[in-house]
Design a protein around this motif. Structure first.
Motif, PDB file in Angstrom:
ATOM      1  N   PHE A 178       5.427  -6.308   5.571  1.00  0.00           N
ATOM      2  CA  PHE A 178       4.337  -5.498   6.100  1.00  0.00           C
ATOM      3  C   PHE A 178       3.819  -6.088   7.408  1.00  0.00           C
ATOM      4  CE2 PHE A 178      -0.121  -4.474   6.626  1.00  0.00           C
ATOM      5  CZ  PHE A 178      -0.135  -3.097   6.437  1.00  0.00           C
ATOM      6  N   ASP A 179       3.663  -7.412   7.432  1.00  0.00           N
ATOM      7  CA  ASP A 179       3.186  -8.072   8.659  1.00  0.00           C
ATOM      8  C   ASP A 179       4.159  -7.889   9.821  1.00  0.00           C
ATOM      9  OD1 ASP A 179       0.936  -8.895   7.308  1.00  0.00           O
ATOM     10  OD2 ASP A 179       1.727 -10.886   6.838  1.00  0.00           O
ATOM     11  N   ARG A 180       5.441  -7.701   9.490  1.00  0.00           N
ATOM     12  CA  ARG A 180       6.435  -7.467  10.543  1.00  0.00           C
ATOM     13  C   ARG A 180       6.549  -5.989  10.886  1.00  0.00           C
ATOM     14  NH1 ARG A 180      11.281 -10.670   7.509  1.00  0.00           N
ATOM     15  NH2 ARG A 180      10.174 -12.611   7.107  1.00  0.00           N
ATOM     16  N   THR A 181       5.699  -5.152  10.263  1.00  0.00           N
ATOM     17  CA  THR A 181       5.687  -3.694  10.430  1.00  0.00           C
ATOM     18  C   THR A 181       6.988  -3.037   9.979  1.00  0.00           C
ATOM     19  OG1 THR A 181       6.475  -3.671  12.729  1.00  0.00           O
ATOM     20  CG2 THR A 181       4.099  -3.924  12.387  1.00  0.00           C
ATOM     21  N   ILE A 182       7.692  -3.691   9.034  1.00  0.00           N
ATOM     22  CA  ILE A 182       8.875  -3.072   8.420  1.00  0.00           C
ATOM     23  C   ILE A 182       8.390  -2.450   7.113  1.00  0.00           C
ATOM     24  CG2 ILE A 182      11.267  -3.426   7.686  1.00  0.00           C
ATOM     25  CD1 ILE A 182      11.305  -5.982   9.314  1.00  0.00           C
ATOM     26  N   TYR A 183       7.777  -1.279   7.227  1.00  0.00           N
ATOM     27  CA  TYR A 183       6.978  -0.742   6.137  1.00  0.00           C
ATOM     28  C   TYR A 183       7.824  -0.189   4.995  1.00  0.00           C
ATOM     29  CZ  TYR A 183       3.527  -1.258   9.760  1.00  0.00           C
ATOM     30  OH  TYR A 183       2.738  -1.783  10.744  1.00  0.00           O
ATOM     31  N   LYS A 184       8.972   0.363   5.315  1.00  0.00           N
ATOM     32  CA  LYS A 184       9.804   0.920   4.254  1.00  0.00           C
ATOM     33  C   LYS A 184      10.260  -0.181   3.299  1.00  0.00           C
ATOM     34  CE  LYS A 184      13.551   4.217   3.537  1.00  0.00           C
ATOM     35  NZ  LYS A 184      14.554   5.077   4.173  1.00  0.00           N
ATOM     36  N   THR A 185      10.697  -1.305   3.849  1.00  0.00           N
ATOM     37  CA  THR A 185      11.102  -2.439   3.017  1.00  0.00           C
ATOM     38  C   THR A 185       9.905  -3.004   2.270  1.00  0.00           C
ATOM     39  OG1 THR A 185      12.828  -2.968   4.629  1.00  0.00           O
ATOM     40  CG2 THR A 185      12.271  -4.669   3.028  1.00  0.00           C
ATOM     41  N   ALA A 186       8.765  -3.085   2.949  1.00  0.00           N
ATOM     42  CA  ALA A 186       7.548  -3.572   2.279  1.00  0.00           C
ATOM     43  C   ALA A 186       7.205  -2.679   1.098  1.00  0.00           C
ATOM     44  CB  ALA A 186       6.393  -3.610   3.267  1.00  0.00           C
ATOM     45  N   GLY A 187       7.324  -1.370   1.279  1.00  0.00           N
ATOM     46  CA  GLY A 187       7.034  -0.445   0.181  1.00  0.00           C
ATOM     47  C   GLY A 187       7.949  -0.657  -1.003  1.00  0.00           C
ATOM     48  N   ALA A 188       9.231  -0.926  -0.739  1.00  0.00           N
ATOM     49  CA  ALA A 188      10.172  -1.178  -1.832  1.00  0.00           C
ATOM     50  C   ALA A 188       9.787  -2.444  -2.602  1.00  0.00           C
ATOM     51  CB  ALA A 188      11.590  -1.307  -1.278  1.00  0.00           C
ATOM     52  N   TYR A 189       9.373  -3.484  -1.875  1.00  0.00           N
ATOM     53  CA  TYR A 189       8.938  -4.710  -2.552  1.00  0.00           C
ATOM     54  C   TYR A 189       7.660  -4.478  -3.365  1.00  0.00           C
ATOM     55  CZ  TYR A 189      12.329  -7.886  -0.427  1.00  0.00           C
ATOM     56  OH  TYR A 189      13.483  -8.542  -0.092  1.00  0.00           O
ATOM     57  N   TYR A 190       6.747  -3.679  -2.850  1.00  0.00           N
ATOM     58  CA  TYR A 190       5.527  -3.384  -3.609  1.00  0.00           C
ATOM     59  C   TYR A 190       5.859  -2.591  -4.877  1.00  0.00           C
ATOM     60  CZ  TYR A 190       2.785  -4.966   0.406  1.00  0.00           C
ATOM     61  OH  TYR A 190       2.236  -5.730   1.395  1.00  0.00           O
ATOM     62  N   ASP A 191       6.843  -1.693  -4.788  1.00  0.00           N
ATOM     63  CA  ASP A 191       7.276  -0.960  -5.987  1.00  0.00           C
ATOM     64  C   ASP A 191       7.766  -1.934  -7.057  1.00  0.00           C
ATOM     65  OD1 ASP A 191       6.667   1.535  -5.005  1.00  0.00           O
ATOM     66  OD2 ASP A 191       8.664   1.872  -4.161  1.00  0.00           O
ATOM     67  N   SER A 192       8.578  -2.907  -6.634  1.00  0.00           N
ATOM     68  CA  SER A 192       9.081  -3.910  -7.581  1.00  0.00           C
ATOM     69  C   SER A 192       7.939  -4.769  -8.119  1.00  0.00           C
ATOM     70  CB  SER A 192      10.133  -4.791  -6.898  1.00  0.00           C
ATOM     71  OG  SER A 192      11.236  -4.023  -6.477  1.00  0.00           O
ATOM     72  N   THR A 193       6.947  -5.033  -7.265  1.00  0.00           N
ATOM     73  CA  THR A 193       5.789  -5.804  -7.719  1.00  0.00           C
ATOM     74  C   THR A 193       5.081  -5.094  -8.858  1.00  0.00           C
ATOM     75  OG1 THR A 193       5.465  -6.656  -5.470  1.00  0.00           O
ATOM     76  CG2 THR A 193       3.610  -6.859  -6.994  1.00  0.00           C
ATOM     77  N   LEU A 194       4.868  -3.799  -8.714  1.00  0.00           N
ATOM     78  CA  LEU A 194       4.130  -3.025  -9.721  1.00  0.00           C
ATOM     79  C   LEU A 194       4.857  -2.990 -11.055  1.00  0.00           C
ATOM     80  CD1 LEU A 194       2.913  -0.065  -7.478  1.00  0.00           C
ATOM     81  CD2 LEU A 194       1.537  -1.929  -8.401  1.00  0.00           C
TER      82      LEU A 194
END
Length: 860
Positions: free
Chosen positions: A357-373
């Motif tokens: 997210f900090d690197r503004t690579i939001y699609k990848t960040a979203g995938a990691y957040y999905d795995s987090t949940l």
């Protein structure tokens, strides 16, 4: 000795034993017989069952070193069980043995118990019930010992167990009071003191008095002789000290555990190392020595079961030192080495998501957040926070994708043809080189595959030839060994590559072969599909790609408009939801460079002014403020800037006030005006949070005025356009749940209903005429004995209004309504004779919903 004499002696001996071992006689033989039988028979078997049950409870319990460890290794369920039936067969057997010992071997003579093992039996009975989580019966067993055997040598243990049970029943204050009094009255030391201190520590912990918990857990750690307990108590001390911010004291507690090394479970030893590492002072500590310390933990073969946590701790250290790439590598290693620790998984995925997210690579960040949940406990606070962050990312991913794609296309639109030709020629050269390399690799893979397949088919155990010429027949003899095809990593990798080459990135779903199932971004799916289905001749021709660039001005303008709106939305999202002011400033400043449409300029400049203030850039903020006040003096933004104290005041131009006024029009059934005003507001307040509210109000007005199909179309638009807002989610819920139940246009026979309406129809009639009729109708109804009738004005469509009389219980009364009014007319009665129709309440709802009055009045 003669046989007859021997038989008599044996008989007399048996009789003597039976009479001498009576529970009613206080004799040496009787006391010892029952004591020995109780201890070495009944209680022994009960203790074996109790230990087996305790072992199963311990095996089912998983230590969570990420949180404060429980002082007792025991997971308590929420419900309080009062029944006498056990859940665990081992505890049930232990309880049965304890009860049997009490019933068959108790020697209560003269009010005193002569069998010294009976208090042990009651203690076992209480423990079995306690571990089976039947705390009320357990408490009764422990109280029985205290009341009947006050001089028992187990009295300290009994008091510990009773207060543990009180604590499990929620009586923490009572447990503290009783144990403190016991400590004051008796001199207790050793393991008994450790057990009492541990119970007191847990009771204070339940009351969130952690200072007192620390005092008692320290005593428990010093006094206990059980190594595993000592490790647990010291670990809790270290956790509490870390929570208090006393890292040096915490590390001393963890060192106590580390010194025990092989005398305790390995999990405590490793987690003590890791907890100590987490307290490392990166500013003042020896970083080189610390890295060597972590490397030693990583390389120790005995630590392999704990590599997931070790990798995580190494990653945390490198992240704190700004070595993001090394940290990311270790977070991924931790994920690959994980053994089912969901808390660790969640931490790894969340940190990686934040990094992207900090690197503004939001699609990848979203995938990691999905795995987090998926690894978090639902309904917990961390889950809600991460879920909200993930929801906010939906819009970021969408608008960043639009901005990136449209920017690229518009750059190509504005690029000279020679530059386009050079760009695509370079791309084609790279494409050819990649295709040639892939073709060469495919040849090598095909050879390897053929060799591996031949080996596997020839050597598969038990694969026998069933007949000549059968496909896959085994050429080898029985007993030959080899790997099954899908166990060979080379052939599997080749198969995966071939699938990717032929089909692309496909999701696991039905009908995956369909061309529109290829995994691509929504923003450029059309172009991707065209390129994917192109021939090699086209793929190697620059003119093919140049031909895909839009040339019509309307298409180019649409791209620019969508790009501008995406930039505006990104600026608002970064500013309002993520407080990423630099990102927000960048997006909004770039938007102004694109010369956007007029409606975006003023809100963009106003939001930039707020961002400048948030960043402390007062000069830029003042310039923006003066520009807005000078160039847009009559706008609500200028009013807010002139009077900052009234920023949230509800002036007549604020979206709140406009919405309330529009909603008031809706309640007055002025649906045409609502639709017109909502359209104006949606344009005027572009980007404001109230826009989806105006949209859903407009959809409701459309439904009331135009019917079901128009309402459905409007709701679908809201669900697609504003998916992440509350209104968008509500629209989606209406589409999936409410509308299917309301879709039927079929009327129900009126004779089967229990409530009817009398409806007067007015076409293209003035409001005053309708109101006058309603007034006269209510006056005439008041003259009748009926008191439960009401009259309403209902809009049917843009040209028709209904005056409806509600509350008729019988169809015959409704059809004869005019005659009933005539019966009670007087000299002052107004003439209200007018055509009407009668309809049941369910059918009236269908008519209003689907606007099919003609179908009702002239059924086929």
């Amino acid at each position: 000795m003669k046989p007859i004499t021997k038989a008599v002696v044996i008989f007399l001996g048996i009789v003597f034993c039976l009479t001498g071992c009576s529970r009613k006689k206080d004799t040496f033989l009787s006391r010892n017989y029952h004591a020995v039988t109780t201890e070495y028979n009944t209680l022994y078997n009960g203790d074996v069952a109790l230990q087996n049950g305790l072992k199963s409870v311990n095996n089912a319990f998983t230590e969570n070193f990420w949180e404060l460890l429980p002082i007792e290794r025991f997971e308590v369920k929420d419900e309080v069980r009062l029944d006498s039936e056990g859940n665990n067969s081992d505890f049930e057997r232990a309880e049965e043995k304890a009860i049997k010992a009490i019933q068959k071997h108790s020697m209560n003579i003269g009010g005193r118990e002569k069998n010294p093992q009976i208090d042990e039996a009651y203690l076992m009975l209480g423990k079995a019930r306690y571990y089976d989580q039947r705390f009320v019966p357990a408490l009764a067993a422990f109280n029985n010992i205290l009341n009947r055997y006050p001089s028992s040598d187990k009295i300290n243990q009994v008091k510990v167990w009773r207060e543990k049970t009180n604590m499990r029943l929620g009586n923490d204050e009572l447990a503290i009071k009783n144990l403190r009094r016991h400590l004051d009255q008796e001199e207790i030391e050793g393991q008994d003191l450790a057990d009492i201190s541990a119970v007191l520590a847990e009771a204070f912990l339940n009351l969130e008095q952690k200072d007192s918990t620390m005092a008692y857990i320290t005593v428990a750690a010093e006094e206990t002789k059980i190594k595993e307990q000592k490790a647990r108590y010291h670990f809790i001390r270290g956790q509490l000290y870390s929570e208090f911010g006393k890292k040096d004291s915490a590390n001393l507690a963890f060192d106590e555990i580390i010194e025990m090394h092989r005398k305790i479970p390995r999990a405590f030893y490793i987690n003590a190392h890791l907890a100590k590492a987490a307290n490392f002072d990166a500013d003042n500590g020896d970083k080189l020595a610390f890295q060597e310390y972590l490397a030693e933990l990583e390389e120790n073969r005995e630590n392999r079961p704990f590599l997931n946590k070790i990798y995580y701790q190494i990653a945390e250290y490198h992240l704190s030192q700004g070595s993001d790439s090394i940290a990311e590598a270790y977070y991924n290693k931790s994920l690959r080495a994980n053994t089912g620790d969901k808390t660790l998984n969640a931490r790894n995925y969340l940190t990686l998501g934040d990094m992207y997210f900090d690197r503004t690579i939001y699609k990848t960040a979203g995938a990691y957040y999905d795995s987090t949940l998926t690894n978090m406990v639902q309904k917990s606070k961390p889950y809600r926070v991460t879920s909200k962050k993930r929801e906010n990312l939906e819009d970021v991913i969408l608008y960043e994708g639009i901005a990136k794609t449209n920017d690229s296309i518009l750059r190509l639109v504005n690029m000279p043809k020679e530059d386009r030709l050079a760009l695509f020629s370079k791309y084609i050269d790279e494409l050819k080189a990649a295709d040639e390399a892939q073709a060469e690799q495919d040849k090598k893979d095909a050879i390897i595959l053929a060799q591996a397949t031949a080996k596997n088919v020839g050597n598969t155990p038990g694969f026998q030839r069933r007949g000549p010429g059968l496909p896959g027949a085994n050429a080898g003899g029985p007993g030959a060994s080899g790997d099954f095809y899908f166990y060979n990593p080379t052939t599997v990798a080749y198969g995966k590559n071939e699938f990717q080459r032929l089909w692309g990135d496909r999701k696991l779903q039905d009908n995956w072969r369909l061309s529109d199932k290829r995994g691509t971004d929504a923003t450029d799916a059309g172009i991707e599909d065209v390129i994917a289905t192109a021939t090699d001749e086209d793929r190697y021709n620059p003119e093919f790609y140049i031909g895909l660039i839009p040339t019509e001005q309307t298409a180019i303008d649409s791209l620019a408009k969508d790009r501008n709106y995406a930039y505006y939305q990104l600026g608002l999202i970064y500013k309002e939801k993520f407080k990423e002011y630099e990102l927000a400033k960048s997006r909004l400043q770039n938007l102004l460079k694109f010369n956007p449409e007029e409606r975006l300029i003023l809100p963009t400049k106003y939001n930039l002014q707020q961002i400048y203030e948030a960043l402390g850039q007062t000069g830029e903020a003042d310039i923006a403020k003066n520009e807005i006040i000078s160039n847009f003096p009559d706008s609500r933004y200028a009013e807010i800037l002139r009077n900052p104290q009234s920023q949230l005041a509800k002036d007549e131009n604020s979206p709140e006030s406009v919405y309330e006024a529009t909603y008031a029009q809706f309640e007055e059934q002025n649906y045409a005006q609502v639709i017109q005003k909502a359209d104006e507001s949606i344009k005027n307040f572009e980007g404001d949070a109230f826009v989806p509210k105006f949209e859903i109000l407009k959809a409701s007005a459309i439904g009331r005025l135009q019917g079901f199909e128009a309402y459905k179309e409007s709701v679908n638009y809201i669900a697609l356009t504003y998916p992440s807002t509350e209104e968008g989610k509500r629209a989606q819920e209406i589409l999936t749940t409410a509308l299917p139940a309301l879709e039927s246009r079929e009327f129900i026979p009126d004779e089967d209903q229990g409530e009817f309406k009398v409806v007067y129809q007015f076409d293209n009639t003035s409001k005053e005429t309708v109101l006058e009729f309603i007034k006269n109708l209510e006056t005439e109804i008041a003259k009748t004995p009926l008191r439960n009738l009401t009259v309403s004005e209902d809009v049917y469509n843009a040209n028709t209004t209904f005056v409806v009389v509600h509350g008729m219980e019988f169809l015959t009364r409704a059809k004869g309504f005019t005659g009933f009014l005539e019966e009670y007319k007087d000299k002052e009665s107004k003439d209200i004779a007018r055509p009407f129709f009668v309809i049941s309440s369910p059918n009236y709802a269908i008519v209003q919903r689907h606007k099919n009055l003609d179908q009702f009045l002239t059924p086929q």
